[in-house]
Design an enzyme around this catalytic site. Structure first.
Site: not given
Ligand code: GAR
Length: 217
Positions: A113, A115, A180
């Protein structure tokens, strides 16, 4: 790479899928040790499903709303879809649904995952707002193995960014998102190539050429 064969990866998303896209791009490299075989979502309307489909990937949705409070029934169907596609490694990329211990057990050691915080700080939601409220000077993102407890699990990669004067949650989120997109492919590459070994909460990565990338300022 394991026996010269690419590991079969499934990606689960709930929204726009920008991390998914960064993994799709990385996996285009001929020597990348993983191939993405399916992209699924708990939300049929997730924008990322459309993006994945346009890129030529098999997609599926298991709409959690159709299952009411029966989380396990939802997860059994999700699990079945992943198995149908012979998924070996499961990548959560903005998949915003809590998973039960049953599901986590099915994928133990094979599910990762991302985060948007430097774990173990700021587990849960609204990480960027909370980082600003707490006044931290460094924030970032973490890729980790999923365990039964939310946002806890052996850490594979982390990337850091500075918190700047005048940052808003959105500005900080955008800076973290760039990180990320950089660390998720690195982490997946390491896991899929079999270089990652878990020992308790710690992860050891064999001959990591990206060792210096675990901290990006
Ligand atoms: C990302 O920032 C990811 O880190 C977060 O959701 C976003 C998804 O963006 N995840 C969480 O918060 C999990 N707890 P994306 O759909 O553009 O990849």
């Amino acid at each position: 790479m394991n026996n010269g064969a690419k590991r079969r990866v499934g990606i689960l998303i709930s929204g726009r899928g920008s991390n998914m896209l960064s993994l799709i791009e990385a996996a285009k490299a001929p020597d990348f040790p993983a191939q993405i075989v399916a992209v699924g979502s708990n939300k049929p309307e997730a924008k990322g499903l459309e993006t994945a489909s346009k890129e030529g990937f098999a997609t599926f949705a298991v709409d959690h709303k159709l299952y009411g409070k029966d989380r396990e029934a939802f997860e059994r169907d999700l699990d079945a879809k992943l198995r149908e596609n012979n998924v070996e490694l499961l990548v959560l990329a903005g998949f915003l649904r809590l998973l039960t211990p049953w599901f986590v057990h099915q994928w133990q050691g094979r599910m990762i995952n991302i985060h948007p915080a430097l774990l173990p700080s700021f587990t849960g939601l609204h990480t960027h707002e909370r980082a600003l409220t707490e006044g931290v000077r460094i924030h970032g993102a973490t890729v980790h193995f999923v365990t039964a407890e939310m946002d806890v699990g052996p850490i594979i990669a982390q990337g850091a960014v500075p918190v700047l004067d005048g940052d808003t949650p959105d500005a900080l989120a955008a800076r973290v998102l760039e990180v990320e997109h950089r660390i998720y492919p690195i982490a997946l590459e390491a896991v899929a190539s079999g270089k990652v070994h878990i020992s308790g909460l710690r992860v050891k990565i064999d001959n990591s050429e990206h060792e210096g990338d675990s901290l990006i300022a």
